[in-house]
Motif scaffolding. Structure first.
Motif, PDB file in Angstrom:
ATOM      1  N   TYR A   1     106.607 107.238  37.174  1.00  0.00           N
ATOM      2  CA  TYR A   1     106.129 106.038  37.872  1.00  0.00           C
ATOM      3  C   TYR A   1     105.870 104.915  36.886  1.00  0.00           C
ATOM      4  CZ  TYR A   1     103.267 103.262  41.111  1.00  0.00           C
ATOM      5  OH  TYR A   1     102.756 102.260  41.906  1.00  0.00           O
ATOM      6  N   ARG A   2     106.426 103.737  37.182  1.00  0.00           N
ATOM      7  CA  ARG A   2     106.246 102.525  36.374  1.00  0.00           C
ATOM      8  C   ARG A   2     106.579 102.751  34.901  1.00  0.00           C
ATOM      9  NH1 ARG A   2     100.932  99.199  38.675  1.00  0.00           N
ATOM     10  NH2 ARG A   2     101.838  98.774  40.739  1.00  0.00           N
ATOM     11  N   GLY A   3     107.706 103.380  34.681  1.00  0.00           N
ATOM     12  CA  GLY A   3     108.208 103.522  33.326  1.00  0.00           C
ATOM     13  C   GLY A   3     107.722 104.735  32.579  1.00  0.00           C
ATOM     14  N   ALA A   4     106.818 105.519  33.166  1.00  0.00           N
ATOM     15  CA  ALA A   4     106.358 106.736  32.500  1.00  0.00           C
ATOM     16  C   ALA A   4     107.497 107.748  32.477  1.00  0.00           C
ATOM     17  CB  ALA A   4     105.156 107.311  33.223  1.00  0.00           C
ATOM     18  N   PRO A   5     107.534 108.637  31.482  1.00  0.00           N
ATOM     19  CA  PRO A   5     108.614 109.639  31.438  1.00  0.00           C
ATOM     20  C   PRO A   5     108.497 110.610  32.615  1.00  0.00           C
ATOM     21  CG  PRO A   5     106.943 110.107  29.778  1.00  0.00           C
ATOM     22  CD  PRO A   5     106.621 108.754  30.335  1.00  0.00           C
ATOM     23  N   PRO A   6     109.603 110.974  33.225  1.00  0.00           N
ATOM     24  CA  PRO A   6     109.551 111.926  34.345  1.00  0.00           C
ATOM     25  C   PRO A   6     109.175 113.324  33.851  1.00  0.00           C
ATOM     26  CG  PRO A   6     111.824 111.461  33.746  1.00  0.00           C
ATOM     27  CD  PRO A   6     110.983 110.531  32.924  1.00  0.00           C
ATOM     28  N   THR A   7     108.536 114.084  34.704  1.00  0.00           N
ATOM     29  CA  THR A   7     108.161 115.445  34.341  1.00  0.00           C
ATOM     30  C   THR A   7     109.321 116.398  34.601  1.00  0.00           C
ATOM     31  OG1 THR A   7     107.292 115.905  36.550  1.00  0.00           O
ATOM     32  CG2 THR A   7     105.756 114.997  34.942  1.00  0.00           C
ATOM     33  N   ASP A   8     109.206 117.571  34.047  1.00  0.00           N
ATOM     34  CA  ASP A   8     110.202 118.626  34.252  1.00  0.00           C
ATOM     35  C   ASP A   8     109.867 119.339  35.567  1.00  0.00           C
ATOM     36  OD1 ASP A   8     111.911 120.746  34.201  1.00  0.00           O
ATOM     37  OD2 ASP A   8     111.258 121.551  32.269  1.00  0.00           O
ATOM     38  N   ARG A   9     110.416 118.803  36.653  1.00  0.00           N
ATOM     39  CA  ARG A   9     110.088 119.373  37.958  1.00  0.00           C
ATOM     40  C   ARG A   9     110.612 120.786  38.117  1.00  0.00           C
ATOM     41  NH1 ARG A   9     109.779 115.470  43.043  1.00  0.00           N
ATOM     42  NH2 ARG A   9     110.862 117.294  43.881  1.00  0.00           N
ATOM     43  N   ARG A  10     111.675 121.118  37.443  1.00  0.00           N
ATOM     44  CA  ARG A  10     112.208 122.477  37.548  1.00  0.00           C
ATOM     45  C   ARG A  10     111.196 123.510  37.037  1.00  0.00           C
ATOM     46  NH1 ARG A  10     117.399 123.454  38.858  1.00  0.00           N
ATOM     47  NH2 ARG A  10     118.839 121.679  39.015  1.00  0.00           N
ATOM     48  N   ALA A  11     110.463 123.137  36.011  1.00  0.00           N
ATOM     49  CA  ALA A  11     109.449 124.057  35.492  1.00  0.00           C
ATOM     50  C   ALA A  11     108.337 124.266  36.516  1.00  0.00           C
ATOM     51  CB  ALA A  11     108.871 123.519  34.189  1.00  0.00           C
ATOM     52  N   LEU A  12     107.921 123.189  37.174  1.00  0.00           N
ATOM     53  CA  LEU A  12     106.923 123.316  38.237  1.00  0.00           C
ATOM     54  C   LEU A  12     107.461 124.157  39.392  1.00  0.00           C
ATOM     55  CD1 LEU A  12     105.221 119.806  38.726  1.00  0.00           C
ATOM     56  CD2 LEU A  12     104.125 121.954  38.048  1.00  0.00           C
ATOM     57  N   GLU A  13     108.702 123.900  39.775  1.00  0.00           N
ATOM     58  CA  GLU A  13     109.304 124.654  40.877  1.00  0.00           C
ATOM     59  C   GLU A  13     109.382 126.139  40.544  1.00  0.00           C
ATOM     60  OE1 GLU A  13     113.049 122.757  41.501  1.00  0.00           O
ATOM     61  OE2 GLU A  13     112.126 120.789  41.858  1.00  0.00           O
TER      62      GLU A  13
END
Length: 906
Positions: free
Chosen positions: A839-851
């Motif tokens: 959000y607003r230029g922050a690096p995206p998280t590793d959603r696959r790890a959360l999944e």
């Protein structure tokens, strides 16, 4: 059972199950008192069956053998018996041969072979064995025993065979696989669908309590059965009359001249148990209990209802009700109206289910007014036995039902509902009227567990299953008339054609609010435009390549609606494969060529008359008719619901989660040790939580409890800098005003200073108990959890940590078993999901790890009934993974699930 039960007797292993032919049997663990029943069972077996089971012609079992069979410890030696009318019809058992393996064997009554009893016993024994640490079954079967070999080979397990000394040796792992689960669900579906079909397609009906008094319920039901031209045999039962409504009556059920498929019971409540018992003795297949005065009244009525249910199930019968409004099947080959309603809608393709009697009347009348054809209607009443889940099983294969609508006042088994609804919605729209599932007062007569999870968990469950959720019956029929008579929308792109700029603006605003995209128009031809101009505008909308569906609204400025306008809409929609919804002045319902006015049924009487009339009007398949709505807002809402359903049906549902890196036996070892020390259960220590999570491939970072600054420094040096010191008190969690954490401490002085300051600050609040942990990479703090809900069973939840989540109630839910797509979409459901995506230029998280963690939690809570609650908080999601920093896990003794891991009636 009144006898004293043996030590360790597993009550949770008791179950009522539906057999292949739709009848019901009782499964329970064996008892020493079954000795005489075992002797009777064995003496009734053929010589061939005895030889196939014991490999020898043993005509009578010795008392020593029977004692060994009936006296088990329910852990290393387990045996189940299947019973009908208190007679043993099947026996299944396992005997442990080593730590992880057991030998399994079955014996099925000759007269009940071919009904799937062996398969049911295998399912239940496998589930019980897994709970006791057994992972593998072996069996010895004679080569000529093809039926038993079929039980093993068709169960969906990977079975290895070898031939040795004239015997086939079988070995297989009993952990559930995608194939074994598919087999189990398919068998459950076929059996339960067959049991409901026998109730809805009777060849003969007996009305018990068929009075000569016109206002009596029994008289009304009999009259409706006759008036609609039921094609089977009809038998009135009345001890005080020789004939009722021109039919010869008999005094008792036992006097009935032939076989009876369905008994409609309309006698005083206190007489119902005896009547159902008579029906069972007569061999009646099922009972529809119209009578009231049961659990909806008081506890005495509830006890009476329980006795009726027990009589039915012990005798292999299914039961609708009590307090049911009745059932309706408008198949022209049957013409059954066993309801309290004289109003019969046209025969058609909508299946209806209602728990409420009052709304059952409203459903039938509303369908009639709208000229909306019905295939089958069922009212469950107090749903002591047959429920919406059972009727949905029937609808999956019913060719005459193309969409279904359910009015639910309560839900006894949401987990099973979710599973069956998903299978049904894959091919037929499922529309559910239910506001929320809450922990408030239950509906009178409905026994339900109270939910612990938030009400919107129910909404999430419906979305996961592809169910169309509406607020009232009016909206249900709005959606049904579109889904039955128009193609599914291919996407969200909408064209709007009207003769009013104001109407065009209203429709566009509503479409945008429902996440539809108006790409064509709104086109307003003007109030004075000719029918030809309107037709041209309509055709242009249907022909536009970027349009998925069309919304039409035409309100004449003066006078009645021009019939040519109606014909123009009708013909344009008929020629197109795109769905169309219309608002035309004064019309509502399904336009099949005769107008449906808002103030009543069609002028040609299509919604009234006898069943003969209805059957003649019923099409053999639903045609493409235009659904009409009184207001454009209603049309847009129905279109939006159909669009969402179409997109769900077309999307990839995902694959079942794989068990790579999971070790159920290690998890069970932790849980069994905890419950051995604390039978009532308790919270796990950090070490126990680490071991349990590791068994499912989840890495919980170590944290060390510290009571002094010196202990904090020592722990930091053991873990390695930088470190974090934080309070475990719930007073400071998520509180910005109470400083409960210090981060990025890089040396001993920093640790000592941070601990001392926090200790002084929090000691007055008794919140100064601390842990020290290695500093994790910064990211988005998430909270992942599971709960064993009394109503829903295992539930997985996801949210972001902190006050915004609490204030917005921003928690997403899913019901296991989950797919990989479910693990992804549960994150998409969060209002704060954009924070995970950068959000607003922050690096995206590793959603696959959360999944991945979510999927492992799903498997864990599905497997472990003792997992009362689990919360991973925080889970730091960052660019390169997700780190689990905290875990709170509560273990409790296992409770009975509404949908256990084996076939059973709820």
């Amino acid at each position: 059972m009144s006898e004293d039960l043996p030590a360790g007797y597993p009550h949770l292993a008791e179950a009522d199950v539906v057999l292949r032919d739709g009848s019901v049997a009782r499964l329970r663990p064996i008892l020493p008192s079954d000795a005489e029943g075992i002797h009777r069972f064995h003496s009734g077996q053929s010589e061939e069956s005895i030889y196939l089971r014991f490999f020898a012609p043993i005509r009578r079992l010795s008392d020593k053998d029977v004692a060994r069979f009936t006296q088990v410890d329910y852990v290393d030696r387990m045996a189940l018996v299947a019973l009908v009318r208190d007679d043993i019809i099947g026996i299944g058992r396992y005997d442990r041969v080593d730590e992880s393996s057991a030998e399994v064997a079955f014996n099925i009554s000759d007269s009940y072979q071919g009904k799937g009893i062996g398969s049911v016993l295998l399912e239940h024994l496998a589930a019980l064995a897994q709970e006791r640490g057994i992972t593998r079954f072996e069996a010895e079967v004679l080569p000529q025993n093809r039926k038993m070999l079929g039980v093993f080979s068709e169960a969906g397990y990977e079975v290895s065979r070898r031939y040795e000394d004239g015997v086939v040796m079988l070995h297989f792992d009993i952990a559930p696989t995608a194939q074994s689960l598919s087999v189990r669900f398919a068998r459950e579906h076929r059996a339960e669908a067959a049991s409901v079909r026998a109730l809805l397609h009777p060849r003969s009906v007996a009305v018990i309590g068929a009075s000569r008094r016109e206002r009596a319920i029994g008289h009304q039901v009999l009259a409706h059965v006759l008036d609609t031209g039921f094609t089977g045999a009809v038998y009135p039962v009345n001890p005080e009359a020789d004939e009722v409504l021109g039919l010869p009556a008999v005094a008792t059920v036992s006097d009935l001249p032939g076989e009876v498929d369905l008994a409609v019971v309309a006698v005083p409540a206190e007489s119902v148990p005896a009547v159902v018992r008579e029906c069972a003795a007569k061999g009646v297949h099922g009972a529809l209990v119209i009578s009231s005065g049961f659990a909806e009244v008081d506890e005495r009525g509830a006890a009476l209802q329980d006795s009726v249910l027990r009589v039915a199930r012990d005798n292999g019968m299914r039961l609708i009700g009590p307090n049911s409004f009745g059932v309706l099947n408008l198949d022209p080959a049957l013409r059954l109206n066993a309801t309290l309603s004289p109003q019969v809608p046209p025969a058609g393709f909508l299946g209806l289910y209602s728990q409420s009697g009052a709304l059952a009347v409203a459903n039938l009348y509303s369908a009639a007014r709208r000229n909306l054809g019905v295939s089958v209607f069922a009212s469950a009443g107090n749903r002591a036995d047959v429920s919406g889940n059972d009727v949905m099983q029937y609808w999956i294969d019913d060719d005459r039902t193309h969409a279904v609508g359910l009015y639910l006042e309560s839900m006894g088994n949401p987990r099973k509902f979710s599973r069956i609804a998903r299978a049904l919605a894959a091919n037929k729209p499922v529309i559910v009227v239910k506001s929320v599932i809450s922990s408030g007062a239950p509906v009178p007569g409905h026994r339900v567990r109270s939910a612990r999870v938030q009400p919107h968990a129910f909404t999430s469950m419906l979305k996961q299953a592809g169910v169309i959720h509406v607020e009232n019956v009016h909206q249900m029929f709005d959606a049904a008339q579109l889904l039955l008579h128009q193609p599914l929308p291919a996407g969200r792109r909408v064209a709007v054609v009207t003769n009013s700029h104001q109407l065009g603006s209203i429709i566009t605003a509503n479409a945008l609010a429902w996440d539809l995209d108006v790409v064509h128009g709104p086109v307003a031809v003007g109030t004075e435009a000719s029918v030809a101009d309107f037709t041209t505008a309509l055709q242009a909308a249907f022909d536009a390549e970027d349009v998925d569906s069309v919304v039409v609204a035409f309100i004449p400025p003066v006078g009645a609606l021009d019939q040519d306008v109606v014909e123009a809409v009708r013909e344009s929609a008929r020629r197109s494969e795109k769905p169309c919804v219309a608002t035309l002045l004064g019309l509502r319902g399904v336009d099949t060529g005769s107008l449906v006015h808002e103030d009543g049924p069609a002028s040609d009487g299509a919604a009234e008359g006898t069943q003969d009339d209805v059957a003649q009007q019923a099409p053999e398949r639903p045609g493409q008719a235009v659904p009409l709505y009184g207001m454009p807002e209603e049309a847009v809402r129905a279109l939006a619901l159909a669009t969402r359903y179409g997109m769900w049906r077309a999307k990839d549902k995902g694959d079942p989660l794989v068990r790579e890196g999971t070790r159920i036996a290690d998890a069970r070892e932790v849980i069994d040790a905890v419950l051995a020390d604390d039978p009532d259960g308790r919270a796990l220590t950090d070490d126990e939580a680490h071991r349990l999570l590791t068994a499912y491939g989840i890495d919980l970072w170590q944290r060390v409890e510290v009571e002094t600054a010196d202990e904090a420094v020592h722990a930091a040096e053991e873990l390695g800098y930088p470190v974090v010191v934080k309070s475990l008190s719930p007073l400071v969690r998520g509180q910005s005003l109470l400083d409960g954490i210090r981060v990025d401490l890089r040396d001993a002085d920093a640790v000592r200073a941070a601990f001392t300051a926090m200790d002084q600050h929090l000691a007055p609040l008794d919140a100064n108990y601390f842990v020290l942990q290695k500093m994790a990479r910064s990211g988005i703090a998430c909270v992942l959890g599971t709960v064993e809900d009394p109503l829903f069973g295992p539930v997985v939840s996801v949210g972001l940590a902190g006050a915004p989540t609490d204030l917005l109630d921003d928690i997403a839910y899913r019901i296991p078993p989950m797919t990989d797509v479910d693990c992804r979409e549960i994150l998409d459901d969060l209002k704060l999901a954009p924070l995970l995506d950068g959000y607003r230029g922050a690096p995206p998280t590793d959603r696959r790890a959360l999944e991945d963690i979510i999927g492992r939690l799903s498997l864990m809570c599905d497997d472990l009934l003792e997992l009362s609650s689990l919360e991973l908080n925080p889970v730091m999601a960052h660019q390169d993974g997700a780190t689990v920093l905290g875990a709170e896990i509560l273990i409790r003794p296992a409770q009975r699930r509404s949908d256990p891991g084996r076939r059973a009636l709820g």
